[in-house]
Design an enzyme around this catalytic site. Sequence first.
Site, short mmCIF file in Angstrom:
data_model
loop_
_atom_site.label_atom_id
_atom_site.label_comp_id
_atom_site.label_asym_id
_atom_site.label_seq_id
_atom_site.Cartn_x
_atom_site.Cartn_y
_atom_site.Cartn_z
N ARG A 143 0.76 -1.24 -0.05
CA ARG A 143 0.17 -0.11 0.21
C ARG A 143 1.03 1.37 -0.01
O ARG A 143 0.34 2.26 0.77
CB ARG A 143 -0.85 0.01 1.24
N GLU A 266 -5.71 -12.32 8.42
CA GLU A 266 -5.25 -12.42 6.94
C GLU A 266 -4.00 -13.39 6.74
O GLU A 266 -3.52 -12.99 5.85
CB GLU A 266 -5.30 -10.92 6.39
N ASP A 339 -11.79 -1.01 7.98
CA ASP A 339 -10.35 -0.83 7.36
C ASP A 339 -10.19 0.40 6.76
O ASP A 339 -10.12 0.38 5.48
CB ASP A 339 -10.21 -2.10 6.48
N GLU A 367 -4.59 4.30 0.93
CA GLU A 367 -4.93 3.12 0.17
C GLU A 367 -6.38 3.12 -0.44
O GLU A 367 -6.61 2.62 -1.44
CB GLU A 367 -4.70 1.81 1.20
#
Length: 665
Positions: A143, A266, A339, A367
Site C-alpha cells: 500500500r 489475514e 478498514d 490506500e
Amino acid sequence: MKKICLAVIIFCLGGCINAFSEDGSSLWLRQKGGKNTRVVIPFESAVMKIARDELQKAMKGVSVILKYDKEASAKEEGFSIKYEKGNYIVSSPSEAGLLYASYHLIRMEAAGELTTGINVKESPAYGIRVLNHWDNPDGTIERGYAGESLWQWDELPGIRSERYEQYARANASVGINGTVLNNVNASPSILTSAYLIKVKALADIFRPYGIRVYLSVNFATPMITDNLATADPLDNDVRVWWKKKADEIYSLIPDFGGFLVKANSEGQPGPCDYGRSHADGANMLAEALQSHGGIIMWRAFVYSPEDSDRAKQAYNEFKPLDGKFHDNVIIQIKNGPIDFQPREPYSPLFGAMHRSKTMVEFQITQEYLGFSNHLVYLAPMWKEFFEFVPHNTLNAIAGVANTGTDKNWCGHHFAQSNWYAFGRLAWNPELTSEEIAEEWLKQTFSADNGFVESVRDLMTESREAAVNYMMPLGLHHIFAWGHHYGPEPWCDIDGARPDWMPSYYHNASEKGIGFDRSSLGSNAVAQYPPELKSIYDDLRTCPDEYILWFHNVPWTHKMQSGNTLWNELCVRYNNGVSSVRKFCNIWGKQKAFVDDERFRSVSAKLEIQLNDAVWWRDACLLYFGEFSGKNVPSDQEKPGYDLQKMKDFRLDITNFESPLNGYFE
Ligand code: BDP
C-alpha cells in the site's frame, strides 16, 4: 562593469530558477536563516548540535538560549519557551525536548507568530508517537504509492543513504518519536542477525533525532528461521527463543522500542493456531522484552470469513480478553471497525477495553483514498475520530506511513501534509485541522494570506469531497478488487471470501441498499455505548453520514434533507464531483504563490482526481440505478460514461498515472 552586470544577471536567473522550481524534497523544512542567529547550547552533544544547526539554518537574526532544566516540564519531552532580555529562552528536562522546542520556534517564525511576548509550554499528549512502515525486505511497500522503501537493506549497514537522516529530521520536526521499520505482514528474516545489524545502523542514525526503532514480527519466526517444532506461546523452547532474541536485539540497540504484531489475521500465524488466546501470545512476547523496557503493540485487526459481520469481530474477540494483557502490551486498534474506509464510525473496541492499554492506528498512506493521485487532507478524518474517542483515553498513537523513495517523499505534494498532520496531532490532538493546514502551507508553500486561506479551505473540504464522490452516506468497501483504487461495486470473484466482496457491504437490491447492523440485523450497534446505540439503531435518528453503514434503507426513504435516499445519493455523488472542480479552480489561481514545478505537478494530479471523481460517480450511480430502477433526477448532472465499459475495464496499477484517458466515453 559589463562583466559584473552579466554575473549579476546570471546570479539572479539562477536564483529565480531555484526559487521557481522546487521538487518538494525539502518538505516543510524550507526556511532559510542568516548567519546572525546566535544559539547557546547547554553542552556539546549530537542532539544539541542538531538543534543549534537547525536554528541557525532557519532563523533570522535572533538569539536563542537552550537550557537543560529538570523543572521545565512534567513530561520528559515537554518544553517551555519565553523571551527575556533579547533572548528566546528554551528549557526542557531532556535533549529531545530541546530539539522539539527548536523546531517549534522555527515553525512559529515561519508562521509569522514569533513575538517577544512568547510564552509557550508544550508537552506531547502521548509518549509513543510512531509511524508504521509496511515496507518489505525486497524494497516494495504494501500500500505504498511513493516509490520504493526508503530502507536500502542490501546496502546496509555499510552504505547509509542521506535520506535516513533527512527522514529522521522530518519526523523530529513534527514530534514523531518512533518508527516501525517493516510490514505488519512481517518477513521472519527481519529478526535474523544479518538484518539486525542493518536495523542497528538505522537506529544509530535516528537516535539523535529522538526516534526509537521498532520491528513488526512474524509470530512463527522461531519455526521459520530456527526450525523450532512449534511457535506455541506456552512452549518453553519458544519462550526461551524469544528471550534470547530480545537479548540479542538489545545488545545491539539498547533503546529498541519493541514489537508490533499482526497475529491470526489475514493468514498470518498467531497464538490461536495452538488454541491459545491473543493475550497468551502478546504476554509471552511482552515478558521477553520487559526487562529491557520494550513494549508490544498487538493489533486488533482480526476477522474471519465465517462470522456474520466483519465489523463486529475485533470487539467480539478482544473484549473478553480485557484485563488479561501485561502492562507493557498496548492493543493497537484501527480507527474504524472495518478498514480505513473514507468514513467509518469509530471502532467500538475503544472504550470497551477499560482494563487494557489501547492505541489508535490511523492510515496516512491513502490506500482507500486515491493513492498519491488524490488530494485528500486527512486531519479532518482523524479529528472526527477524536470527537468520539477522547484522546486522553488512549496510551499511544500510530500512523501507517506514506513515505517512499519519490523525490517529494509522498508521491503527491499535498500528501506531505498528512505526514505532517499526523505528527502534529500525535503531539497535540487538540489542534484543529485548519491550524495544522495553515502551518503546513506557510512552511511548505507561501505565507501569503490569500493563498493560505483559499488552500486551507480546499484542504479541509477535501476529505468530505472524497467521501462524497467515493462512498457517501455510510457506503463502504465498494473498491476495485485487490488494489482498492477505483470503483467496483459490481465486483464478484468466484470462490473469493465473501467479506472481501463489495456486495457483502452494500447489499443493493430492488428494495434498497446498505448493511443492516441494527438490532434487527447483525446488531453491531449493540457494541456501542447505550446513548449512541439508540441513535444509530433507529433509522429516523441515525446520522446521514452513517445511515448505510447501520441500515439497509429503502430507495424511497425520506432523508433528513427531505430527499429520497436515491435522490440524496445522486446529490452527494454530484457534490463530490463539484467539489473537485472547485479545487481545480482554486488551485489554478495560485500560480503566483507556488514554484512552477510543484504548481504543475499538483495541477496534473487534480485533473486525475477530477476524472476519477466522475468515474466513481458514474460507476456507482449507473450500477446502483439498476437496482433502484430510478434515473438521476433532472436537476443533477447525468453520468456520461458507459457502465458496461467501466465493468470491463481492468486497471493496470503498475502504470496508471491517468487511468481514464477517455476510456469509458
Ligand atoms: C488492509 C490492507 C492490507 C493490510 C491490512 C492490515 O489492505 O494490505 O495488510 O489492512 O492492516 O488495509 O493488516
